[in-house]
Write a protein that holds these residues in place. Sequence first.
Motif, PDB file in Angstrom:
ATOM      1  N   TRP A  19       0.827  -1.165  -0.118  1.00 35.61           N
ATOM      2  CA  TRP A  19      -0.003   0.115   0.002  1.00 35.61           C
ATOM      3  C   TRP A  19       0.897   1.320  -0.001  1.00 35.61           C
ATOM      4  O   TRP A  19       1.715   1.389   0.705  1.00 35.61           O
ATOM      5  CB  TRP A  19      -0.880   0.110   1.172  1.00 35.61           C
ATOM      6  N   ARG A  20       0.508   2.077  -1.013  1.00 37.52           N
ATOM      7  CA  ARG A  20       1.557   3.301  -1.194  1.00 37.52           C
ATOM      8  C   ARG A  20       0.553   4.359  -0.653  1.00 37.52           C
ATOM      9  O   ARG A  20      -0.428   4.742  -0.925  1.00 37.52           O
ATOM     10  CB  ARG A  20       1.967   3.545  -2.316  1.00 37.52           C
ATOM     11  N   LEU A  21       1.426   5.478   0.164  1.00 35.32           N
ATOM     12  CA  LEU A  21       0.843   6.678   0.765  1.00 35.32           C
ATOM     13  C   LEU A  21       0.306   7.529  -0.365  1.00 35.32           C
ATOM     14  O   LEU A  21       1.223   7.790  -1.346  1.00 35.32           O
ATOM     15  CB  LEU A  21       1.607   7.335   1.742  1.00 35.32           C
ATOM     16  N   ASP A  22      -0.870   8.002  -0.494  1.00 36.98           N
ATOM     17  CA  ASP A  22      -1.219   9.209  -1.357  1.00 36.98           C
ATOM     18  C   ASP A  22      -0.976  10.581  -0.756  1.00 36.98           C
ATOM     19  O   ASP A  22      -1.854  10.999   0.077  1.00 36.98           O
ATOM     20  CB  ASP A  22      -2.664   8.992  -1.619  1.00 36.98           C
ATOM     21  N   PRO A  23      -0.161  11.189  -1.293  1.00 35.68           N
ATOM     22  CA  PRO A  23       0.412  12.473  -0.759  1.00 35.68           C
ATOM     23  C   PRO A  23      -0.660  13.486  -0.517  1.00 35.68           C
ATOM     24  O   PRO A  23      -0.622  14.160   0.280  1.00 35.68           O
ATOM     25  CB  PRO A  23       1.799  12.858  -1.529  1.00 35.68           C
ATOM     26  N   VAL A  24      -1.651  13.436  -1.613  1.00 36.54           N
ATOM     27  CA  VAL A  24      -2.508  14.456  -1.886  1.00 36.54           C
ATOM     28  C   VAL A  24      -3.454  14.391  -0.762  1.00 36.54           C
ATOM     29  O   VAL A  24      -4.281  15.261  -0.249  1.00 36.54           O
ATOM     30  CB  VAL A  24      -3.173  14.527  -3.072  1.00 36.54           C
ATOM     31  N   GLY A  25      -3.892  13.176  -0.420  1.00 39.49           N
ATOM     32  CA  GLY A  25      -4.890  12.647   0.721  1.00 39.49           C
ATOM     33  C   GLY A  25      -4.381  12.389   2.081  1.00 39.49           C
ATOM     34  O   GLY A  25      -5.213  11.843   2.913  1.00 39.49           O
ATOM     35  N   SER A  26      -3.021  12.947   2.291  1.00 39.64           N
ATOM     36  CA  SER A  26      -2.490  12.515   3.544  1.00 39.64           C
ATOM     37  C   SER A  26      -1.905  13.634   4.033  1.00 39.64           C
ATOM     38  O   SER A  26      -1.651  14.472   3.497  1.00 39.64           O
ATOM     39  CB  SER A  26      -1.381  11.609   3.311  1.00 39.64           C
ATOM     40  N   LYS A  27      -1.692  13.692   5.517  1.00 38.78           N
ATOM     41  CA  LYS A  27      -1.034  14.705   6.222  1.00 38.78           C
ATOM     42  C   LYS A  27      -0.387  14.302   7.247  1.00 38.78           C
ATOM     43  O   LYS A  27      -0.639  13.413   7.985  1.00 38.78           O
ATOM     44  CB  LYS A  27      -1.892  16.004   6.433  1.00 38.78           C
ATOM     45  N   GLY A  42       0.895  25.107  15.983  1.00 37.73           N
ATOM     46  CA  GLY A  42       0.563  24.074  15.083  1.00 37.73           C
ATOM     47  C   GLY A  42       1.198  24.425  13.672  1.00 37.73           C
ATOM     48  O   GLY A  42       1.337  25.408  13.273  1.00 37.73           O
ATOM     49  N   GLY A  43       1.514  23.374  13.050  1.00 42.32           N
ATOM     50  CA  GLY A  43       2.013  23.271  11.803  1.00 42.32           C
ATOM     51  C   GLY A  43       1.650  21.931  10.867  1.00 42.32           C
ATOM     52  O   GLY A  43       1.317  20.900  11.672  1.00 42.32           O
ATOM     53  N   HIS A  44       2.268  21.993   9.714  1.00 42.79           N
ATOM     54  CA  HIS A  44       2.308  20.623   8.949  1.00 42.79           C
ATOM     55  C   HIS A  44       3.360  20.636   8.081  1.00 42.79           C
ATOM     56  O   HIS A  44       4.004  21.413   7.923  1.00 42.79           O
ATOM     57  CB  HIS A  44       0.746  20.651   8.287  1.00 42.79           C
ATOM     58  N   PHE A  45       3.433  19.400   7.420  1.00 47.69           N
ATOM     59  CA  PHE A  45       4.557  19.146   6.585  1.00 47.69           C
ATOM     60  C   PHE A  45       4.047  18.951   5.121  1.00 47.69           C
ATOM     61  O   PHE A  45       2.976  18.082   5.000  1.00 47.69           O
ATOM     62  CB  PHE A  45       5.291  17.855   6.729  1.00 47.69           C
ATOM     63  N   ASP A  46       4.415  19.565   4.235  1.00 49.23           N
ATOM     64  CA  ASP A  46       3.835  19.683   2.908  1.00 49.23           C
ATOM     65  C   ASP A  46       4.120  18.378   2.020  1.00 49.23           C
ATOM     66  O   ASP A  46       3.403  17.949   0.986  1.00 49.23           O
ATOM     67  CB  ASP A  46       3.944  20.675   2.120  1.00 49.23           C
ATOM     68  N   HIS A 169       0.460  14.187  14.636  1.00 49.43           N
ATOM     69  CA  HIS A 169      -0.940  13.462  14.278  1.00 49.43           C
ATOM     70  C   HIS A 169      -0.857  13.245  12.629  1.00 49.43           C
ATOM     71  O   HIS A 169      -0.181  14.033  11.803  1.00 49.43           O
ATOM     72  CB  HIS A 169      -2.253  14.539  14.221  1.00 49.43           C
ATOM     73  N   VAL A 170      -0.956  12.033  12.256  1.00 52.20           N
ATOM     74  CA  VAL A 170      -0.878  11.553  10.830  1.00 52.20           C
ATOM     75  C   VAL A 170      -2.110  10.795  10.451  1.00 52.20           C
ATOM     76  O   VAL A 170      -2.748  10.093  11.080  1.00 52.20           O
ATOM     77  CB  VAL A 170       0.272  10.349  10.637  1.00 52.20           C
ATOM     78  N   HIS A 171      -2.441  11.415   9.350  1.00 52.38           N
ATOM     79  CA  HIS A 171      -3.798  10.897   8.609  1.00 52.38           C
ATOM     80  C   HIS A 171      -3.232  10.388   7.359  1.00 52.38           C
ATOM     81  O   HIS A 171      -2.804  11.404   6.432  1.00 52.38           O
ATOM     82  CB  HIS A 171      -4.900  12.181   8.369  1.00 52.38           C
ATOM     83  N   ALA A 172      -3.181   9.246   6.926  1.00 49.90           N
ATOM     84  CA  ALA A 172      -2.694   8.700   5.804  1.00 49.90           C
ATOM     85  C   ALA A 172      -3.470   7.995   4.984  1.00 49.90           C
ATOM     86  O   ALA A 172      -4.429   7.177   5.402  1.00 49.90           O
ATOM     87  CB  ALA A 172      -1.649   7.582   6.057  1.00 49.90           C
ATOM     88  N   LEU A 173      -3.799   8.180   3.512  1.00 51.57           N
ATOM     89  CA  LEU A 173      -4.576   7.619   2.647  1.00 51.57           C
ATOM     90  C   LEU A 173      -3.666   6.774   1.702  1.00 51.57           C
ATOM     91  O   LEU A 173      -2.728   7.359   1.132  1.00 51.57           O
ATOM     92  CB  LEU A 173      -5.155   8.602   1.770  1.00 51.57           C
TER      93      LEU A 173
END
Length: 178
Positions: A19-27, A42-46, A169-173
């Motif tokens: 299963w490969r991570l979809d970077p568009v649907g993940s954060k 707060g922040g995130h990684f692009d 927090h990681v949300h991975a699609l």
Amino acid sequence: MSTAPTSDLAERSSLATCWRLDPVGSKAEFRVPHFWGLVTVGGHFDRIDGVLDIDENGQRQIELTIDAASLDTGIRKRDKHLRSADFFDAERNPEVRFHSTRISDPGDGPLRVDGELVAAGNRVALSLEPTLEQSDGQLRIDTSTLVDQRQLGMTWSPLGMTRTPVTLHVHALLRRER
């Protein structure tokens, strides 16, 4: 569209699956108490990438790679400082990585993923209890954990204003690759 929440990876996946991570649907996001805990920054990684690999024996491995320079808090000056040697040291350590060392799935309880987070040239052990959901050939994984950033060498804190721990927090699609 059918949705089947479950913790049993074998039930959702045939053997020898990637299963490969979809970077568009993940954060990948973080939150840290600041100003003595009165404010949360707060922040995130692009840019993130990752895989869940299941071999022919059913052994599972999770890898997550984050581009440290893609850090974004919405304030350029702060982002530049967070990328510096005081924190992520993105020039010498361009990636933040997580890799699993053990995945246990009791079937009747939460999935547990033990692994190691590497950031700024330092390592810290993590234990995660992600939630999983499969639907329409996709796998969604959500997990949160607390990390003491000082264990990663991120000790800069004027007048002790930055508190610990940081919430990650990681949300991975993920999409089935094979």
